[in-house]
Design an enzyme around this catalytic site. Structure first.
Site, short mmCIF file in Angstrom:
data_model
loop_
_atom_site.label_atom_id
_atom_site.label_comp_id
_atom_site.label_asym_id
_atom_site.label_seq_id
_atom_site.Cartn_x
_atom_site.Cartn_y
_atom_site.Cartn_z
N CYS A 4 -2.95 -13.52 -14.12
CA CYS A 4 -2.57 -12.23 -14.24
C CYS A 4 -3.88 -11.43 -14.73
O CYS A 4 -3.69 -11.91 -15.92
CB CYS A 4 -1.34 -11.81 -14.81
N CYS A 7 -2.95 -9.58 -18.10
CA CYS A 7 -2.79 -10.59 -19.19
C CYS A 7 -4.10 -11.15 -19.72
O CYS A 7 -4.08 -11.48 -20.85
CB CYS A 7 -1.82 -11.83 -18.79
N ASP A 30 -10.04 2.71 -17.14
CA ASP A 30 -10.17 1.93 -15.51
C ASP A 30 -11.52 1.73 -15.24
O ASP A 30 -12.43 2.63 -15.67
CB ASP A 30 -9.48 2.90 -14.89
N HIS A 46 4.20 -9.43 -20.26
CA HIS A 46 4.14 -9.28 -18.36
C HIS A 46 5.32 -8.98 -18.14
O HIS A 46 6.49 -9.54 -18.06
CB HIS A 46 3.80 -10.58 -17.97
N GLY A 93 0.33 1.08 -3.08
CA GLY A 93 -1.04 0.42 -3.33
C GLY A 93 -1.22 -0.18 -4.83
O GLY A 93 -2.32 -0.18 -5.11
N THR A 95 -2.16 -2.80 -6.88
CA THR A 95 -3.03 -4.14 -6.80
C THR A 95 -2.91 -5.09 -7.74
O THR A 95 -3.39 -6.09 -7.61
CB THR A 95 -4.55 -3.74 -6.86
N HIS A 98 0.98 -6.55 -12.79
CA HIS A 98 1.39 -6.41 -14.18
C HIS A 98 1.71 -4.95 -14.58
O HIS A 98 0.77 -4.18 -14.15
CB HIS A 98 0.47 -6.88 -15.25
N HIS A 100 1.73 -0.94 -15.02
CA HIS A 100 0.84 -0.22 -15.70
C HIS A 100 1.01 0.97 -15.41
O HIS A 100 1.43 1.43 -14.23
CB HIS A 100 -0.61 -0.66 -15.45
N HIS A 102 -1.30 4.78 -15.16
CA HIS A 102 -2.47 5.45 -15.31
C HIS A 102 -2.42 6.71 -15.80
O HIS A 102 -1.36 7.51 -15.60
CB HIS A 102 -3.09 5.53 -13.68
#
Ligand code: AMP
Ligand code: ZN
Length: 113
Positions: A4, A7, A30, A46, A93, A95, A98, A100, A102
């Site tokens: 991951c 991770c 990012d 995770h 989308g 990718t 894990h 997250h 934005h």
């Protein structure tokens, strides 16, 4: 969690440009920013996606949202404004598997919906 990406960033095996860290949360810039300010906020535990949020782990997600104002202030966009985006699954989308969030700021695009 082996294999991951996030991770591995948490473990320090892959470098990141950290903007916030505590015992439970990491936020970093990012690598392919989609806005002048673009950070990714993740739990250190995770969780694969929003589909995996449960009564047992939802406190980690709440903890992220508690810290969003702190991170936004650190990034200088708390007053000007920002978006929080979560992509869940293939159609959205996602990718990196894990969960997250934005944090996107520094742009004046109005609403996306
Ligand atoms: P998503 O496409 O919603 O799953 O978001 C994954 C995000 O992780 C993308 O915006 C990528 O640019 C970002 N990303 C991938 N690898 C890295 C990395 N090594 N450091 C920082 N961000 C990354
Ligand atoms: Zn992970």
């Amino acid at each position: 969690m082996e294999d991951c990406l996030f991770c591995k960033i948490i473990a320090g095996e892959i470098p990141s440009s950290k903007v916030y860290e505590d015992d439970d949360i990491l936020a970093f810039r990012d690598i392919e920013p989609q806005a002048p300010v673009h950070a990714v906020i993740i739990p250190k535990t995770h969780i694969a996606s929003a589909n995996e949020i449960t009564a047992e782990n939802s406190g980690l997600i709440a903890g992220i949202f508690e810290k969003i104002p702190v991170i936004a202030r650190e990034l200088g966009v708390a007053d000007s404004g920002y978006r929080i985006v979560n992509n869940c699954g293939a159609d959205a989308g996602q990718t990196v598997k894990h969960i997250h969030f934005h944090l996107l700021g520094g742009t004046t695009g109005g609403k996306l919906y």
